[in-house]
Design a protein around this motif. Structure first.
Motif, PDB file in Angstrom:
ATOM      1  N   ARG A  19      47.164  29.237  32.445  1.00 38.87           N
ATOM      2  CA  ARG A  19      47.811  29.334  33.765  1.00 38.87           C
ATOM      3  C   ARG A  19      46.967  28.676  34.847  1.00 38.87           C
ATOM      4  O   ARG A  19      45.758  28.509  34.739  1.00 38.87           O
ATOM      5  N   ALA A  21      46.611  29.378  38.964  1.00 32.76           N
ATOM      6  CA  ALA A  21      46.968  30.495  39.843  1.00 32.76           C
ATOM      7  C   ALA A  21      46.498  30.265  41.277  1.00 32.76           C
ATOM      8  O   ALA A  21      45.562  30.897  41.749  1.00 32.76           O
ATOM      9  N   PRO A  22      47.155  29.341  41.987  1.00 31.31           N
ATOM     10  CA  PRO A  22      46.696  29.038  43.348  1.00 31.31           C
ATOM     11  C   PRO A  22      47.054  30.134  44.359  1.00 31.31           C
ATOM     12  O   PRO A  22      48.046  30.829  44.197  1.00 31.31           O
ATOM     13  N   SER A  23      46.216  30.267  45.368  1.00 29.83           N
ATOM     14  CA  SER A  23      46.534  31.118  46.518  1.00 29.83           C
ATOM     15  C   SER A  23      47.123  30.199  47.578  1.00 29.83           C
ATOM     16  O   SER A  23      46.522  29.175  47.897  1.00 29.83           O
ATOM     17  N   GLU A  55      49.570  33.215  43.867  1.00 34.25           N
ATOM     18  CA  GLU A  55      48.820  34.431  44.199  1.00 34.25           C
ATOM     19  C   GLU A  55      48.963  34.737  45.698  1.00 34.25           C
ATOM     20  O   GLU A  55      48.020  34.638  46.479  1.00 34.25           O
ATOM     21  N   TYR A 182      42.660  41.089  44.956  1.00 33.79           N
ATOM     22  CA  TYR A 182      42.760  40.022  43.948  1.00 33.79           C
ATOM     23  C   TYR A 182      42.423  40.507  42.541  1.00 33.79           C
ATOM     24  O   TYR A 182      43.131  40.198  41.584  1.00 33.79           O
ATOM     25  N   VAL A 186      45.181  39.913  39.639  1.00 34.19           N
ATOM     26  CA  VAL A 186      44.891  38.890  38.632  1.00 34.19           C
ATOM     27  C   VAL A 186      44.897  39.515  37.233  1.00 34.19           C
ATOM     28  O   VAL A 186      45.445  38.925  36.286  1.00 34.19           O
ATOM     29  N   ARG A 200      39.288  27.908  35.175  1.00 35.52           N
ATOM     30  CA  ARG A 200      39.311  28.022  36.641  1.00 35.52           C
ATOM     31  C   ARG A 200      37.936  27.710  37.204  1.00 35.52           C
ATOM     32  O   ARG A 200      37.003  27.411  36.458  1.00 35.52           O
ATOM     33  N   LEU A 204      34.476  31.936  40.347  1.00 35.91           N
ATOM     34  CA  LEU A 204      35.008  33.205  39.824  1.00 35.91           C
ATOM     35  C   LEU A 204      34.255  33.696  38.588  1.00 35.91           C
ATOM     36  O   LEU A 204      34.615  34.723  38.007  1.00 35.91           O
ATOM     37  N   LYS A 238      32.683  24.686  49.557  1.00 41.25           N
ATOM     38  CA  LYS A 238      33.881  24.496  48.746  1.00 41.25           C
ATOM     39  C   LYS A 238      34.972  23.855  49.616  1.00 41.25           C
ATOM     40  O   LYS A 238      35.120  24.213  50.782  1.00 41.25           O
TER      41      LYS A 238
END
Ligand code: GLU
Ligand code: ZN
Length: 305
Positions: A19, A21-23, A55, A182, A186, A200, A204, A238
């Motif tokens: 997957r 899983a963007p915010s 997300e 989160y 998640v 990812r 994380l 980032k």
């Protein structure tokens, strides 16, 4: 357009479900393109399913329209996903249910600490509210009580990883403002979507032991993990909406895809210049070698040009 499942079959559990899983806190920028591409290539090179999950559990940090924009970018970049997009904003009922179950099992406790109370702790919660009784008079967050347990896993890029849960501290699954955290969403979703492989960003990596523990509380086996370098500005920040990382252009995605392959250490052939999006992705799938991805936490954008 979503494509059909590749190895989904009503009888058997698929052996690869990945997957992205963007915010939706902003449009897709180059750093998130690299993360999307890595999880896509890893899935497709193993004939796996690749899902997209939005997300959207933190409305104050979201940008109206960003979710739609992200999906449009993924399509423009040829990153076609399987099944429906799962929206976390539609999963509140499930999250509430899990929290009430964890409460019943005595695995969480209320925490009334303020940000100020926790200053100087280096981000690790010292357990202040762990043994308080009747700690629900002022607004509180809910924390998972972490046992004295060492979590070990083999990251497909970073190698063997080992953390003692007490060194990470008890973590929040529901915030003081009532929003689901989160870590909870998640894990609930990775469990319910049957995710077997998580590729990812390196940012994380140190949340992974919490997630492995929480997944175990949800009776879910540990998925495979691979943490890729985060793309940063020259100063190490980032790429994010906060530092105005530009949206990746929707026209001429070919060069961005080639740059993203490079960021993942995949040394795209010179002949790829002039190729179409789908040719570049086909090349990426055929040549994907996860062991070529750099182990380092960050790759500055400037190093790629
Ligand atoms: N939504 C998270 C982010 O955009 C990623 C979650 C994950 O991949 O586990 O940073
Ligand atoms: Zn507390």
């Amino acid at each position: 357009m979503p494509t059909a499942n590749r190895n989904a079959n009503s009888e058997e559990k698929p052996n690869y479900v990945g997957r992205f899983a963007p915010s939706p806190s902003g449009p897709l920028h180059f750093g998130s393109l690299v993360a999307a591409l890595a999880s896509f290539l890893d899935a497709r090179s193993q004939n796996g399913i690749w899902r997209v999950r939005m997300e959207d559990i933190d409305p104050p940090r979201e940008q109206p329209g960003a979710a739609r924009q992200i999906l449009k970018s993924l399509e423009a970049y040829g990153l076609h996903w399987d099944d429906q997009v799962l929206y976390q904003s539609r999963r509140h009922e499930t999250y509430r249910h899990i929290i009430s179950d964890l409460k019943t099992r005595g695995l969480v406790y209320p925490c009334t600490c303020t940000r100020k109370d926790l200053r100087g702790q280096g981000g690790v919660y010292p357990g202040t509210c762990r043994d308080k009784t009747d700690n629900t008079k002022s607004p509180y967050a809910l924390r998972v009580r972490c046992p004295e347990k060492v979590i070990e896993f083999q990251d497909l890029i970073q190698g063997p990883i080992k953390y003692a849960l007490p060194d990470l501290g008890d973590f929040i699954i529901q915030r003081k403002d009532g929003l689901f955290a989160y870590q909870l969403a998640v894990c609930a979703d990775d469990a319910d979507q049957g995710i077997t492989h998580i590729v990812r960003g390196h940012d994380l990596l140190n949340a992974t032991p919490w997630q492995i523990y929480l997944l175990s509380l949800l009776n879910t086996a540990t998925p495979a993990y691979a943490h890729i370098p985060v793309i940063t500005l020259a100063n190490g920040d980032k790429l994010s909406k906060q530092n105005h990382a530009p949206e990746i252009p929707l026209h001429q995605p070919e060069q961005q895809l080639i740059n993203a392959l490079q960021a993942l250490g995949q040394s795209p052939d010179a002949e790829l210049h002039g190729s179409s999006v789908s040719e570049i992705l086909q090349w990426g799938i055929a040549h994907w070698q996860i062991e070529k991805v750099a182990k380092q936490p960050f790759v500055p954008l400037a190093a790629l040009s």
